[in-house]
Design a protein around this motif. Structure first.
Motif, mmCIF file in Angstrom:
data_model
loop_
_atom_site.group_PDB
_atom_site.id
_atom_site.type_symbol
_atom_site.label_atom_id
_atom_site.label_comp_id
_atom_site.label_asym_id
_atom_site.label_seq_id
_atom_site.Cartn_x
_atom_site.Cartn_y
_atom_site.Cartn_z
ATOM 1 N N THR A 1 -71.053 70.903 76.746
ATOM 2 C CA THR A 1 -69.757 70.219 76.669
ATOM 3 C C THR A 1 -69.922 68.853 76.013
ATOM 4 O O THR A 1 -71.021 68.297 75.964
ATOM 5 N N LYS B 1 -67.514 65.443 76.313
ATOM 6 C CA LYS B 1 -66.289 64.854 76.844
ATOM 7 C C LYS B 1 -65.555 64.021 75.796
ATOM 8 O O LYS B 1 -64.316 63.946 75.809
ATOM 9 N N SER B 2 -66.283 63.405 74.871
ATOM 10 C CA SER B 2 -65.647 62.532 73.891
ATOM 11 C C SER B 2 -64.719 63.299 72.955
ATOM 12 O O SER B 2 -63.728 62.749 72.461
ATOM 13 N N PHE C 1 -63.695 66.607 73.857
ATOM 14 C CA PHE C 1 -63.143 67.684 74.687
ATOM 15 C C PHE C 1 -63.642 69.054 74.225
ATOM 16 O O PHE C 1 -62.922 70.051 74.322
ATOM 17 N N PHE D 1 -60.293 69.057 80.971
ATOM 18 C CA PHE D 1 -61.731 69.073 80.713
ATOM 19 C C PHE D 1 -62.506 68.879 82.017
ATOM 20 O O PHE D 1 -63.472 69.598 82.295
ATOM 21 N N GLU D 2 -62.082 67.921 82.826
ATOM 22 C CA GLU D 2 -62.750 67.671 84.110
ATOM 23 C C GLU D 2 -62.589 68.858 85.059
ATOM 24 O O GLU D 2 -63.525 69.224 85.782
ATOM 25 N N PRO E 1 -58.381 65.114 78.973
ATOM 26 C CA PRO E 1 -59.401 64.810 79.989
ATOM 27 C C PRO E 1 -59.190 65.496 81.334
ATOM 28 O O PRO E 1 -60.150 65.910 81.976
ATOM 29 N N SER F 1 -64.995 71.489 83.933
ATOM 30 C CA SER F 1 -66.364 71.043 84.230
ATOM 31 C C SER F 1 -66.674 71.217 85.707
ATOM 32 O O SER F 1 -67.783 71.630 86.079
#
Length: 478
Positions: free
Chosen positions: A327, A329-330, A332, A304-305, A301, A308
């Motif tokens: 994308t 998020k669940s 990645f 990933f953030e 996470p 993003s």
């Protein structure tokens, strides 16, 4: 999940293990070729017998495709071991050096002794390769090793610990799992050499800790590795190589092309070719890249953030989304993304991206491209695509980087006879092959003087006219 990383903070274990390694290191100073080779063979045998476990661990950590695991995690290590076994006898042999005229009567040799106890702190992006590769060099040089793998790739880190326990006694090689606290505790110990792979920011912390004990370091860092696409480049050839080099491991590669500088006359055609290869590599059946088993995921996470935020920042400041941007998020999932209309105030143009976002900028002259590269900290790698030897030579000559690759990218990591590493912000010291052996070795000069009258005896006090004449001659002619 194979096994979570345990909460392991026992500083007494660290000190006890380190003390045991210091005792082993003294014995290993006189270790033989046969002893060192045997350790490497045992390591290679375990890897060959447990390839499926390595593949499963890396799939669990970030869905790395099996062929990528074989090519980028297993093969570089087994190749390194095989190369080392073929050459270790020659590397260990003392090397005679020529005698300068001023030292006539003496002879000199360089002996390669183990530095002693080594600490290897490895990253999460190629967690098996970038942990075991340095271990091969340490063992070849005759060093013991304590390993701290990344907490962000727990399945692979646990497997590395399992491997080490199966192959080595704890007083020779040991693995400590954990997070930042464990790394900090280990860095407080007076290791003889520290091998760290990671970001420049953390590299500075490691170097500062090493300075407390005057420990030598190898720092494999990163940076914004550029790819220059000259007007003379074969764009079809270049695009295929760039797409693979950038998006293998979902862009989480320290030597991935961080951004492209393309000649303004070639921009549109290059974009077309890049999109063709993205489709060909990751979505040949037009089912969506998210359904490809050949495309990895972001490690977790936090990263990933971060990626993003990079994408959002670029688009909000006027970047054009030429491909990708989707994308999830669940899982990645971060789609391969190409951006144009990049400006210097965008975060993608400032720090290393380390993910599947590829910014493209243009230049009009090769001097302009070189100027853009030189305006940033020295990168770990630089890639040039083009048929003009004058321009390629100019790029090599007028830029500074850890390595340069002409008409390809990333593959230099697999070349056992080339030193691998950065310069300044992108790293200190070199690795792989002979350079890796040297990184963990002390090159000890041994001079043998003849007994009795020699050149130096003529220069002892009291300094009379003859001694002064000899010194004057040395300064003038030698």
């Amino acid at each position: 999940m194979l096994n979570p990383i345990p909460n392991q903070i026992d500083r007494l274990d660290f000190q006890k293990t380190f003390s045991d390694h210091q005792e082993t290191a003294v014995r290993w100073r006189s270790s033989t070729l046969e002893e060192r080779s045997a350790r490497l063979v045992k390591l290679r045998n375990w890897i060959k017998e447990n390839q499926n476990l390595i593949r499963k661990a890396l799939w669990e950590d970030f869905r790395k495709p099996e062929p990528e695991v074989d090519l980028s995690e297993i093969f570089p290590v087994t190749s390194e071991i095989n190369h080392t076994l073929r050459n270790l006898k020659d590397w260990m042999k003392p090397k005679s050096v020529s005698t300068p005229l001023s030292m006539i009567g003496t002879s000199g040799k360089i002996h390669f002794e183990p530095k002693g106890t080594a600490l290897i702190i490895s990253p999460w992006n190629f967690p098996f390769n970038l942990t075991v590769g340095p271990l091969v060099s340490a063992l070849a040089a005759g060093c013991t090793a304590i390993i701290k793998p990344s907490e962000l790739s727990p399945a692979t880190s646990f497997l590395i610990q399992k491997m080490v326990k199966a192959v080595f006694p704890t007083n020779e090689v040991e693995v400590f799992l954990g997070e930042v606290e464990e790394s900090q505790a280990l860095l407080r110990l007076p290791f003889d050499h520290i091998f760290f792979t990671g970001s420049p920011a953390v590299g500075k912390i490691v170097m500062k800790a090493a300075a407390e004990h005057l420990s030598s370091v190898t720092l494999e860092l990163g940076g914004k590795s550029p790819a220059i696409i000259d007007a003379s480049a074969d764009l079809n050839d270049a695009a295929g190589k760039l797409i693979w080099g950038k998006f293998v491991n979902c862009g989480q590669t320290c030597i991935a092309p961080d951004y492209i500088l393309v000649h303004e006359s070639q921009k549109e055609r290059l974009l077309m070719e890049l999109k063709v290869f993205l489709q060909k590599f990751y979505d040949p059946a037009f089912k969506g890249i998210e359904n490809s088993r050949d495309y990895a995921r972001i490690i977790g996470p936090k990263h990933f953030e971060r990626l993003s935020d990079h994408l959002e920042d670029a688009i909000s400041k006027g970047a054009t989304l030429d491909f990708g941007g989707k994308t999830d998020k669940s899982s990645f999932y971060f789609e391969p993304t190409i951006l144009t209309s990049i400006s210097e105030d965008m975060s993608v143009f400032q720090g290393e991206i380390f993910g599947p976002i590829l910014p493209i900028l243009t230049f009009s002259t090769i001097e302009e491209a070189i100027g853009m590269v030189n305006s940033k900290p020295k990168p770990l790698a630089l890639y040039y695509f083009g048929k003009e030897s004058e321009n390629s030579e100019k790029v090599v000559r007028e830029t500074s980087s850890g390595n340069v690759v002409l008409n390809d990218c990333v593959i230099h990591f697999l070349h056992n006879n080339l030193p691998f590493g950065g310069v300044n912000n992108s790293g200190i010291g070199k690795a792989h092959g002979h350079e890796g052996f040297l990184a963990f070795s002390n090159e000890k000069g041994v001079l043998t003087q003849r007994i009795g009258l020699n050149n130096v005896t003529l220069l002892r006090p009291p300094y009379g006219v003859k001694a002064k004449q000899i010194i004057s001659t040395l300064i003038k002619w030698f």
